[in-house]
Design a protein around this motif. Structure first.
Motif, short mmCIF file in Angstrom:
data_model
loop_
_atom_site.label_atom_id
_atom_site.label_comp_id
_atom_site.label_asym_id
_atom_site.label_seq_id
_atom_site.Cartn_x
_atom_site.Cartn_y
_atom_site.Cartn_z
N PRO A 75 64.88 18.32 -34.06
CA PRO A 75 63.63 18.35 -33.29
C PRO A 75 62.45 18.79 -34.17
N PRO A 76 61.22 18.43 -33.77
CA PRO A 76 60.04 18.63 -34.63
C PRO A 76 59.75 20.06 -35.04
N ASP A 77 60.19 21.06 -34.27
CA ASP A 77 59.83 22.44 -34.60
C ASP A 77 60.41 22.91 -35.93
N SER A 78 61.42 22.22 -36.44
CA SER A 78 62.03 22.62 -37.72
C SER A 78 61.69 21.68 -38.87
N HIS A 79 60.94 20.63 -38.62
CA HIS A 79 60.66 19.64 -39.67
C HIS A 79 59.95 20.24 -40.88
N PRO A 98 58.08 12.88 -34.19
CA PRO A 98 56.81 13.17 -34.83
C PRO A 98 57.01 14.02 -36.08
N MET A 99 56.15 13.80 -37.04
CA MET A 99 56.30 14.43 -38.35
C MET A 99 56.43 15.95 -38.23
N THR A 100 55.60 16.54 -37.39
CA THR A 100 55.59 17.99 -37.20
C THR A 100 55.11 18.30 -35.78
N LEU A 101 54.89 19.58 -35.50
CA LEU A 101 54.36 19.99 -34.20
C LEU A 101 52.85 19.76 -34.11
N SER A 102 52.18 19.72 -35.26
CA SER A 102 50.72 19.63 -35.26
C SER A 102 50.22 19.07 -36.57
N SER A 103 48.94 18.71 -36.60
CA SER A 103 48.33 18.21 -37.83
C SER A 103 48.25 19.30 -38.89
N ALA A 176 57.11 24.14 -27.49
CA ALA A 176 57.48 24.96 -28.65
C ALA A 176 58.44 24.22 -29.58
N ILE A 177 59.19 23.27 -29.02
CA ILE A 177 60.15 22.51 -29.82
C ILE A 177 59.62 21.13 -30.18
N SER A 178 58.95 20.47 -29.24
CA SER A 178 58.52 19.08 -29.44
C SER A 178 57.05 18.93 -29.82
N GLY A 179 56.25 19.96 -29.56
CA GLY A 179 54.82 19.87 -29.81
C GLY A 179 54.03 19.51 -28.57
N GLY A 180 54.70 18.99 -27.55
CA GLY A 180 54.02 18.58 -26.33
C GLY A 180 55.05 18.09 -25.33
N GLY A 181 54.85 16.90 -24.79
CA GLY A 181 55.79 16.34 -23.84
C GLY A 181 56.27 14.97 -24.26
N ILE A 317 45.38 12.20 -35.11
CA ILE A 317 44.99 11.43 -33.92
C ILE A 317 45.62 12.05 -32.67
N ILE A 318 46.90 12.39 -32.75
CA ILE A 318 47.59 13.00 -31.61
C ILE A 318 46.89 14.27 -31.18
N ASP A 319 46.57 15.12 -32.15
CA ASP A 319 45.86 16.37 -31.82
C ASP A 319 44.51 16.10 -31.19
N ALA A 320 43.81 15.10 -31.67
CA ALA A 320 42.50 14.77 -31.12
C ALA A 320 42.59 14.31 -29.67
N PHE A 321 43.70 13.67 -29.31
CA PHE A 321 43.89 13.20 -27.95
C PHE A 321 44.21 14.32 -26.97
#
Length: 324
Positions: A75-79, A98-103, A176-181, A317-321
């Motif tokens: 899952p993304p929280d450990s990437h 997704p690459m990470t939880l955030s940009s 906390a694990i995926s970054g969102g939904g 882009i994801i964060d901007a949305f």
């Protein structure tokens, strides 16, 4: 680097068919070790897929001298943490989306790649599939003239109680694990394709909201992009809809292209020559073309099919949305 001997961190559902077997099928590639914290599941996965070694500790797999490249399928929280460990060990990285939880984390990862001189590819694997390469070719051939507007719609009915009870669903609904939904699980594929098709972004903005209150995360997202080449993008993601929809339309000065991102519907082309359709067979292992491209990149036979800096742009882009 000659043959690529992969170690895989994480062995969940995504690896069973979509990616795992492809590492054994690509020329010059072999999956030699797998890691999962549950020993019984790690051993079972290794036996079923013909993998020689299995671990319950990620660092032990990273340090395995036979392994020269690592696929991060957790899952993304450990990437970010795993990628930094692998780069520090001097080995190549192929990291799931997704690459990470955030940009911010994506930028950290891209910085580490630059500082280490290592190699990292993000698993935006649709870039290498024939279906989407055909769309890119049509755009480059100016089959619809100058692209002007993209309209994307991804709607899904609410998840059933049975689906909500599944472990693979629960972590995707935990920020906390995926970054969102569910948006964070689906949209990276779609937004990376837009970046792949149209290039650098000038502006991106959006709004996200939890409408139905079924999940503890946003279930409705609307986003807009202005690309530097002046293409406009408008997208909507709805996970509380009365019907399912997976459609994308690119309107140009001389026609339009219609397609689906996940449904494998025939590509539609309408222009001055009339209407055409292009169909492609469903791939047995959807990541196989990308894994072949990554292997060629690691063998210095081609450019990186999706670099850390490109992955960062998608996360931006994801964060901007979603971040108002």
């Amino acid at each position: 680097m000659q043959d690529i001997h992969w170690g895989m961190i994480g062995a969940g559902d995504v690896t069973e068919v979509k990616s795992g077997p492809a590492f054994q099928k690509v020329e010059g590639s072999k999956l030699v070790a797998v890691m999962r914290r549950n020993a019984e599941k790690a051993e079972d996965y290794a036996k079923r897929h013909g993998i020689a070694k299995w671990y319950t500790n990620a660092q032990e797999l990273i340090d395995d001298p036979e392994v020269n490249a690592i696929y991060i399928a957790t899952p993304p929280d450990s990437h970010e943490d795993y990628a930094l460990q692998v780069l520090k060990a001097g080995k190549a990285v192929y990291v799931e989306k997704p690459m990470t939880l955030s940009s911010v984390q994506a930028q950290n990862m891209a910085k580490a790649v630059g500082e280490s001189g290592g190699k990292l590819t993000v698993a935006h694997y649709r870039r290498e599939q024939p279906y989407f390469k055909k769309i890119k070719a049509l755009l480059e051939e100016k089959a619809i003239g100058i692209p002007r507007l993209v309209s994307l719609r991804y709607w899904r009915k609410p998840l059933t109680q049975e689906a909500l009870a599944e472990t693979k669903t629960q972590w995707r609904l935990d920020p906390a694990i995926s970054g969102g939904g569910l948006f964070h699980d689906i949209a990276p594929h779609q937004l990376d394709l837009m970046y792949y098709f149209f290039g650098d972004v000038d502006k991106a903005q959006g709004i996200a909201h939890n409408q139905a209150k079924i999940y503890p995360v946003d279930d409705a997202v609307a986003g807009q992009i202005l690309f530097r080449n002046e293409v406009l993008f408008n997208g909507s993601w709805l996970f509380n809809a009365s019907e399912n929809s997976d459609t994308c339309e690119i309107i140009g000065s001389e026609g339009k292209i219609t397609f689906s991102v996940f449904s494998n519907d025939p590509i539609g082309l309408t222009n001055q020559q009339g209407k055409q359709h292009f169909s492609f067979e469903h791939l047995a292992h959807v990541q196989e073309p990308m894994i072949a491209a990554v292997v060629a990149y690691l063998q210095d036979k081609r450019e990186n099919p999706c670099s850390a800096s490109e992955g960062f742009e998608v996360m931006r882009i994801i964060d901007a949305f979603i971040k108002q």
